[in-house]
Enzyme design. Structure first.
Site, PDB file in Angstrom:
ATOM      1  N   ARG A  21       0.813  -1.218   0.000  1.00 38.93           N
ATOM      2  CA  ARG A  21       0.000   0.000   0.000  1.00 38.93           C
ATOM      3  C   ARG A  21       0.844   1.264   0.000  1.00 38.93           C
ATOM      4  O   ARG A  21       0.483   2.269  -0.616  1.00 38.93           O
ATOM      5  CB  ARG A  21      -0.916  -0.027   1.237  1.00 38.93           C
ATOM      6  CG  ARG A  21      -1.657   1.256   1.535  1.00 38.93           C
ATOM      7  CD  ARG A  21      -2.407   1.143   2.867  1.00 38.93           C
ATOM      8  NE  ARG A  21      -1.523   0.766   3.961  1.00 38.93           N
ATOM      9  CZ  ARG A  21      -0.741   1.625   4.624  1.00 38.93           C
ATOM     10  NH1 ARG A  21      -0.731   2.907   4.281  1.00 38.93           N
ATOM     11  NH2 ARG A  21       0.020   1.206   5.622  1.00 38.93           N
ATOM     12  N   ARG A 127     -13.598 -18.346  25.195  1.00 42.09           N
ATOM     13  CA  ARG A 127     -14.122 -17.136  24.549  1.00 42.09           C
ATOM     14  C   ARG A 127     -13.475 -15.870  25.112  1.00 42.09           C
ATOM     15  O   ARG A 127     -14.064 -14.788  25.058  1.00 42.09           O
ATOM     16  CB  ARG A 127     -15.638 -17.066  24.732  1.00 42.09           C
ATOM     17  CG  ARG A 127     -16.359 -18.291  24.173  1.00 42.09           C
ATOM     18  CD  ARG A 127     -17.844 -18.249  24.468  1.00 42.09           C
ATOM     19  NE  ARG A 127     -18.523 -19.461  23.985  1.00 42.09           N
ATOM     20  CZ  ARG A 127     -19.815 -19.699  24.117  1.00 42.09           C
ATOM     21  NH1 ARG A 127     -20.591 -18.795  24.731  1.00 42.09           N
ATOM     22  NH2 ARG A 127     -20.346 -20.819  23.651  1.00 42.09           N
ATOM     23  N   CYS A 146      -3.675  -3.543  12.640  1.00 35.91           N
ATOM     24  CA  CYS A 146      -2.680  -4.550  12.240  1.00 35.91           C
ATOM     25  C   CYS A 146      -2.678  -5.692  13.254  1.00 35.91           C
ATOM     26  O   CYS A 146      -2.758  -6.856  12.884  1.00 35.91           O
ATOM     27  CB  CYS A 146      -1.305  -3.912  12.141  1.00 35.91           C
ATOM     28  SG  CYS A 146      -1.181  -2.649  10.855  1.00 35.91           S
ATOM     29  N   ALA A 168       2.435  -7.017   9.724  1.00 37.20           N
ATOM     30  CA  ALA A 168       3.443  -6.682  10.724  1.00 37.20           C
ATOM     31  C   ALA A 168       4.704  -6.124  10.073  1.00 37.20           C
ATOM     32  O   ALA A 168       5.370  -6.802   9.287  1.00 37.20           O
ATOM     33  CB  ALA A 168       3.787  -7.915  11.549  1.00 37.20           C
TER      34      ALA A 168
END
EC number: 2.1.1.45
Length: 264
Positions: A21, A127, A146, A168
């Site tokens: 990007r 959970r 991220c 990362a």
């Protein structure tokens, strides 16, 4: 911190060249895991100096549910400046999703309060999860999360945490993330009355930017030093009551800082 050096070496030897990007270019591998025994020392990289103040204040900022950089600026931290708008806002990023996840009926979910309460009431639950990846809000965020999901695990009176990080930056971001989530695990362990287990760091796309390759090689040429120890103020029993002064790092003797430009 051989785990981190092993990851750097893997990317340098096996990484695929990819576009990204930012337009910088990366060497990237997909899928990797590191494990750190938190009882064996605080996992803070020693082959370059890390800024403890920024690590602690960013984590406290997340836990406040804040998404404006004013708190960070008030404490001399500028790591989010490149992504903030003219008013200092970042949109519904980490802190908002952790503390105020929006529900379809107009309510909000405080995931941090919920997970701490569940650890106390039902430590065997599968959970014990907090997620920052909210598809409905991703396009509204200055930077999508991220480090996007973490899960706690309790066994034999010890608390462990596993982080899934979809993307990362291995040179600039990952050492920071390791220390941040190790510290969060210590904080949650203290307020729930548990001992320390492991921090497990799992990655999706973990990459080395092309303008960080020489810095990574320099870091790999350095010999890791003994890990420091982190001590928390034992009087703090509320996860939201921690302040910067409640953290004491001892024995941190790193090699010098290595400068590298962040890819925006």
């Amino acid at each position: 911190m051989h785990q981190y050096h092993d990851l750097l070496e893997r990317i340098l030897s096996d990484g695929a060249q990819k576009h990204d990007r930012t337009g910088t270019g990366t060497l990237s591998v997909f899928g990797h895991q590191m494990r750190f025994n938190l009882a064996a020392g605080f996992p803070m990289v020693t082959t370059k100096r890390l800024p403890l103040k920024a690590i602690v204040h960013e984590l406290l900022w997340f836990l406040k549910g804040d998404t404006n950089i004013k708190y960070l600026h008030d404490h001399g931290v500028t790591i989010w400046d490149e992504w903030a708008d003219a008013n200092g806002d970042l949109g519904p990023v980490y802190g908002y999703q952790w503390r105020s996840w929006p529900t379809s009926d107009g309510g909000q979910i405080d995931q941090i309060s919920n997970v701490v309460d569940m650890i106390r009431r039902n430590p065997d639950s599968r959970r014990l999860i907090v997620t920052a990846w909210n598809p409905a809000d991703v396009e509204k965020m200055a930077l999508p999360p991220c480090h996007c999901l973490f899960q706690f695990y309790v066994a034999n009176g010890k608390l462990s945490c596993q982080l899934y990080q979809r993307s990362a930056d291995v040179f600039l971001g990952v050492p920071f993330n390791i220390a941040s989530y190790a510290l969060l695990t210590m904080m949650v362990a203290q307020v729930t009355g548990l001992k320390l287990g492991e921090f497990v760091h799992s990655f999706g796309d973990v990459h080395l930017y092309s303008n960080h390759i020489e810095q990574a090689r320099l870091q790999l040429s350095r010999t890791p030093r003994p890990l420091p120890t982190m001590t928390l103020n034992p009087d703090v029993k509320d996860i939201f009551a921690f302040r910067y002064e409640d953290f004491a790092l001892a024995g941190y003797d790193p090699h010098p800082h290595i400068k590298a430009e962040v890819a925006v």
